[in-house]
Design an enzyme around this catalytic site. Structure first.
Site: not given
Ligand SMILES: *Cc1c(COP(=O)(O)O)cnc(C)c1O
Length: 404
Positions: A139, A224, A253
């Site tokens: 994700f 990520d 985040k």
């Molecule tokens: C939440 C998330 C994203 C996307 O972030 P947004 O602020 O919703 O665009 C990308 N990678 C990971 C691992 C995430 O948990």
């Protein structure tokens, strides 16, 4: 009141989420309140965006102080807030240069652009042939390019045509990674622990081996850590568990301290230097408000030792969850205060567990139908964890099919 509010939201808001039927109006620390004044323990933390807790006084102060001075002016000009924020970010990550964005997906897009440009200009990959390896179950966000390499059919249905240039391998499988690398591979983009896939922890040593493979084949390792980073797993960054450092790191985040969206791509200088004026940008990225909040979010994590707290309380909570004797639980996994409890789909849905937890004052959300997520703000206390475990035990007992 609640029903009318929900009805109205359902009328005027697109149905791209399926919220639990609670209307939240207030938050403080680990607690949330609904429109009837009921209190809930937040076990979601907005997917790690609220790791500092709701309304942290230091972050509210940073936000309001900066908002009253200068909030937005675009990067057409220098500001006195951006350098201190990015210097701190580079210092903490051990990387050289940062590019500020707003949401996680934008920072992922930034990383993809950086990796491709590095592939063409440094690795001399033929034009338009660059490949990025990604993991099954990944994700990374919701843009059209990012969903192009999602393995979840729901994320993709009727959103094509998709962006080419991505190759998928099984998560945590080192042999598959090595087999997928070609002379055109510019990067391996991966989560150190897969969050949305259900808090999937790869085999110990896998990330270290992946880093070695990337180095051997001149492939960038881009992590990520939008959800796993900034203390969530019990280290400031999840890569520290394996004693490695990525070539590029994506954060978001919790970088916004639970008060606004702040994200960044951080990387080695030789990669980041390939961006030049005009090659990438964002109207809001790096704005003074975001920079002031981002800096305070980082300092607060350090000052309050939130990563250490996550390690200690995460182990405590994991022990308590493992000690629960319920036929409904098939697996308990995670690191730090980031724990997934897998529910046997033959006996109950994760959604039903979340609904019953809500009735008892705990807010969580299922992921991938079978996993209940426990990811509280890192400021949670042992007593609050104890209380939540008691509630979970009761819920599981209620849902457990009675012996015939
Ligand atoms: C939440 C998330 C994203 C996307 O972030 P947004 O602020 O919703 O665009 C990308 N990678 C990971 C691992 C995430 O948990």
């Amino acid at each position: 009141m609640t029903n009318r509010t929900i009805q109205k939201e359902n009328t005027f808001c697109a149905h791209n989420y399926k919220p639990l039927p609670v209307v939240l109006t207030r938050g403080k620390g680990v607690w949330l309140w609904d429109d009837a004044g009921n209190k809930y323990l937040d076990m979601m933390s907005a997917y790690s965006a609220v790791s500092h807790g709701h309304g942290h006084p230091r972050l509210i102060k940073a936000l309001t102080d900066q908002a009253s001075k200068l909030a937005i002016c675009s990067r057409a000009f220098y500001t006195d807030t951006l350098a201190p924020f990015l210097e701190k970010l580079c210092d903490m990550t051990g990387l050289d240069v940062a590019l500020p964005m707003n949401t996680g997906a934008e920072a992922v897009e930034t990383a993809i652009k950086a990796a491709r440009r590095w592939g063409y200009r440094m690795k001399k990959i033929p034009q338009n042939k660059a490949e990025i390896i990604v993991a099954h179950g990944n994700f990374h966000g919701r843009t059209t390019t990012i969903i192009s390499f999602s393995s979840d059919a729901d994320y993709k249905a009727d959103f094509g045509p998709f962006t080419p240039g991505f190759v998928e391998v099984p998560y945590g499988d080192i042999a598959a990674l090595e087999a997928a690398i070609t002379p055109n591979t510019c990067a391996f983009l991966v989560e150190p622990i897969q969050g949305e896939a259900g808090i999937v922890v790869p085999p110990a040593g896998w990330l270290k081996k992946a880093a070695e493979l990337c180095k051997k084949h001149n492939v960038l390792l881009i992590l990520d850590e939008i959800q796993s980073g900034l203390g969530r797993t019990g280290k400031m960054f999840a890569f520290e568990h394996e004693g490695i450092r990525p070539d590029g790191l994506i954060l978001g985040k919790a970088l916004g301290g639970g008060v606004m969206p702040v994200s960044a791509f951080v990387a080695r200088k030789d990669i980041m230097d390939l961006f030049n004026p005009g090659s990438h940008g964002s109207t809001f990225g790096g704005n003074p408000l975001a920079a002031a909040v981002g800096l305070e979010a980082l300092k607060t994590l350090e000052d309050e030792k939130l990563a250490e707290r996550s390690a200690k309380l995460g182990a405590y909570m994991m022990g308590k969850l493992n000690a629960i004797n319920s036929r409904l639980i098939t697996d308990v996994r995670g690191k730090g205060l980031w724990i997934g409890v897998a529910i046997d789909p033959k006996l109950a849905t994760a959604r039903s567990v979340c609904e019953k937890l809500m009735e008892r004052g705990i807010l969580s959300k299922e992921t991938h139908e079978t996993v209940v997520r426990f990811a509280p703000p890192l400021v949670i206390t042992e007593a609050e964890i104890d209380w939540s475990i008691d509630q979970l035990k009761e819920v599981l007992a209620e849902l457990e099919p009675k012996a015939a």
